[in-house]
Scaffold this motif. Structure first.
Motif, PDB file in Angstrom:
ATOM      1  N   GLY A  41       0.783  -3.587   9.372  1.00  0.00           N
ATOM      2  CA  GLY A  41       1.123  -2.779  10.750  1.00  0.00           C
ATOM      3  C   GLY A  41       2.523  -3.036  10.916  1.00  0.00           C
ATOM      4  N   SER A  42       3.504  -2.358  10.403  1.00  0.00           N
ATOM      5  CA  SER A  42       4.972  -2.181  10.599  1.00  0.00           C
ATOM      6  C   SER A  42       5.468  -3.617  10.017  1.00  0.00           C
ATOM      7  CB  SER A  42       5.213  -1.712  11.802  1.00  0.00           C
ATOM      8  OG  SER A  42       4.760  -0.399  12.117  1.00  0.00           O
ATOM      9  N   HIS A  76      -9.472   1.113   4.665  1.00  0.00           N
ATOM     10  CA  HIS A  76      -8.032   1.343   5.529  1.00  0.00           C
ATOM     11  C   HIS A  76      -8.324   2.295   6.597  1.00  0.00           C
ATOM     12  CE1 HIS A  76      -4.194   2.559   6.300  1.00  0.00           C
ATOM     13  NE2 HIS A  76      -3.689   1.362   5.624  1.00  0.00           N
ATOM     14  N   ASN A 127       0.874  -1.102  -0.051  1.00  0.00           N
ATOM     15  CA  ASN A 127       0.075   0.009  -0.053  1.00  0.00           C
ATOM     16  C   ASN A 127       0.734   1.351  -0.230  1.00  0.00           C
ATOM     17  OD1 ASN A 127      -1.951   2.189   0.370  1.00  0.00           O
ATOM     18  ND2 ASN A 127      -2.341   1.448   2.501  1.00  0.00           N
ATOM     19  N   GLU A 145      -5.354  -5.043  10.640  1.00  0.00           N
ATOM     20  CA  GLU A 145      -4.388  -4.021  10.915  1.00  0.00           C
ATOM     21  C   GLU A 145      -4.425  -3.364  12.122  1.00  0.00           C
ATOM     22  OE1 GLU A 145      -2.177  -2.742   6.762  1.00  0.00           O
ATOM     23  OE2 GLU A 145      -4.232  -1.687   6.971  1.00  0.00           O
ATOM     24  N   ALA A 171      -0.443  -0.136  15.264  1.00  0.00           N
ATOM     25  CA  ALA A 171       0.914  -0.736  14.825  1.00  0.00           C
ATOM     26  C   ALA A 171       1.348  -0.118  13.166  1.00  0.00           C
ATOM     27  CB  ALA A 171       0.871  -2.244  14.561  1.00  0.00           C
ATOM     28  N   ILE A 172       0.276   0.684  12.866  1.00  0.00           N
ATOM     29  CA  ILE A 172       0.244   1.204  11.489  1.00  0.00           C
ATOM     30  C   ILE A 172       1.403   2.524  11.448  1.00  0.00           C
ATOM     31  CG2 ILE A 172      -0.652   2.325   9.454  1.00  0.00           C
ATOM     32  CD1 ILE A 172      -3.216   0.527  10.184  1.00  0.00           C
ATOM     33  N   GLU A 228      -6.822   4.701   7.726  1.00  0.00           N
ATOM     34  CA  GLU A 228      -6.450   6.061   7.652  1.00  0.00           C
ATOM     35  C   GLU A 228      -7.694   6.700   6.687  1.00  0.00           C
ATOM     36  OE1 GLU A 228      -2.807   5.586   5.430  1.00  0.00           O
ATOM     37  OE2 GLU A 228      -1.827   4.883   7.290  1.00  0.00           O
ATOM     38  N   LYS A 278       0.263   4.179  -0.210  1.00  0.00           N
ATOM     39  CA  LYS A 278      -0.508   5.422   0.011  1.00  0.00           C
ATOM     40  C   LYS A 278      -0.205   6.618  -0.539  1.00  0.00           C
ATOM     41  CE  LYS A 278      -0.030   3.269   4.587  1.00  0.00           C
ATOM     42  NZ  LYS A 278      -0.073   3.281   6.044  1.00  0.00           N
ATOM     43  N   LEU A 293      -0.049  -6.676   4.383  1.00  0.00           N
ATOM     44  CA  LEU A 293      -0.547  -5.591   3.968  1.00  0.00           C
ATOM     45  C   LEU A 293       0.432  -4.492   4.455  1.00  0.00           C
ATOM     46  CD1 LEU A 293      -2.151  -3.670   1.950  1.00  0.00           C
ATOM     47  CD2 LEU A 293      -3.785  -3.490   3.558  1.00  0.00           C
ATOM     48  N   ILE A 294       1.582  -4.282   3.383  1.00  0.00           N
ATOM     49  CA  ILE A 294       2.564  -3.394   3.856  1.00  0.00           C
ATOM     50  C   ILE A 294       2.706  -2.012   3.347  1.00  0.00           C
ATOM     51  CG2 ILE A 294       5.266  -3.721   3.709  1.00  0.00           C
ATOM     52  CD1 ILE A 294       3.696  -6.211   4.247  1.00  0.00           C
ATOM     53  N   GLY A 295       2.808  -1.077   4.276  1.00  0.00           N
ATOM     54  CA  GLY A 295       2.832   0.384   3.993  1.00  0.00           C
ATOM     55  C   GLY A 295       4.225   0.589   3.839  1.00  0.00           C
ATOM     56  N   GLY A 296       4.906   1.259   4.617  1.00  0.00           N
ATOM     57  CA  GLY A 296       6.295   1.774   4.693  1.00  0.00           C
ATOM     58  C   GLY A 296       7.332   1.132   3.648  1.00  0.00           C
TER      59      GLY A 296
HETATM   60  P1  PGA Z   1       2.967   0.161   7.566  1.00  0.00           P
HETATM   61  O1  PGA Z   1       1.664   0.281   7.090  1.00  0.00           O
HETATM   62  O2  PGA Z   1       3.464  -1.029   6.911  1.00  0.00           O
HETATM   63  O3  PGA Z   1       3.890   1.367   7.355  1.00  0.00           O
HETATM   64  O4  PGA Z   1       2.665   0.278   9.224  1.00  0.00           O
HETATM   65  C1  PGA Z   1       0.473  -0.500   6.748  1.00  0.00           C
HETATM   66  C2  PGA Z   1      -0.798  -0.334   6.208  1.00  0.00           C
HETATM   67  O5  PGA Z   1      -1.364   0.992   6.642  1.00  0.00           O
HETATM   68  O6  PGA Z   1      -1.545  -0.804   5.510  1.00  0.00           O
END
Ligand code: PGA
Length: 250
Positions: free
Chosen positions: A212-213, A95, A9, A167, A171-172, A97, A11, A232-235
């Protein structure tokens, strides 16, 4: 056997050049050894170019959001048909957010779910508790309610097009992750909620991702849990090497 999925993701990151650069780097990776479906969710403006660039690749494309209406006077919004027309296969719905910053309610999310299914888009439906709810030991209840209000209006046969992403909001983007045990415990609970609502087959076949991280150094342990079917991977999805390492953690 459930599909294992790792989705990035992005973002609100990556202009068109950056997006193409990241996709080119991902295309160099050999994901064939991992038994995983790889998905990326770039911002709207990059979706069509991503579709073009991933034509010969097994990487799938997701949007980060969707509008619940067919068309019309909804300034700034993007319809299911528009997403479909630029090669999108998945949509992320709910999500945290979107729920928190844009006040998307369970009722609205339910409409988005219906709209996505109508257009044959697959859904990554996000649920998860905030820190106070976790501290008050309410997380099991919270995720159940989010499923009931946002997702459970659909029938069992539509569940084959739904992936759930648990998520925990605390932890996000915080660098804090649920422990593998915490993830397993709540994923098992989610599967039980699915079995109670639908049936054992639906529960058994629905992929439940953790988000979440997730980073290269913790993915393996989390993915090893029996009810965790991916992430589901953000950063970490913004760096091709990190994302690839996470994919290869399977
Ligand atoms: P993160 O985000 O890996 O940066 O914690 C996950 C997400 O919001 O899907």
């Amino acid at each position: 056997m459930r599909t294992q999925i790792v989705a990035g993701n992005w973002k609100m990151n990556c202009n068109l050049d950056e997006s193409q650069h990241l996709l080119n780097a991902l295309k160099q990776k050999d994901f064939s050894k991992a038994d995983v479906e790889v998905v990326v969710a770039p911002p709207y403006t990059n979706l069509y170019a991503a579709h073009q660039s991933l034509k010969d690749s097994s990487i799938k494309i997701s949007s980060q959001n969707i509008n619940e209406n067919e068309k019309g006077a909804f300034t700034g919004e993007v319809s299911p048909d528009m997403l479909k027309s630029v090669g999108v296969e998945y949509v992320i719905i709910g999500h945290s957010e979107r729920r928190a910053i844009y006040a998307e309610s369970d009722e609205l999310l339910a409409k988005k779910v219906t709209a996505a299914l109508k257009h044959d888009l697959k859904i990554m439906f996000c649920i998860g508790e905030v820190l106070e709810q976790r501290k008050a030991d309410k997380h099991f209840e919270v995720v159940k309610e989010q499923l009931e209000k946002g997702l459970f209006h659909i029938g069992a046969s539509d569940m084959k097009n739904v992936v759930i992403a648990y998520e925990p909001v605390w932890a996000i983007g915080t660098g804090e992750t649920a422990s593998p045990e915490q993830a397993q415990e709540i994923h098992e609970h989610i599967r039980k909620v699915l079995a109670d609502k639908y049936n054992a087959d639906v529960a058994e076949q629905t992929s439940i991702l953790y988000g979440g991280s997730v980073k290269p150094n913790n993915a393996k342990e989390i993915f090893a849990k029996k009810d965790v079917d991916g992430g589901l991977i953000g950063g970490a999805s913004l760096d091709a090497d990190s994302f690839a390492e996470i994919v290869m953690s399977f």
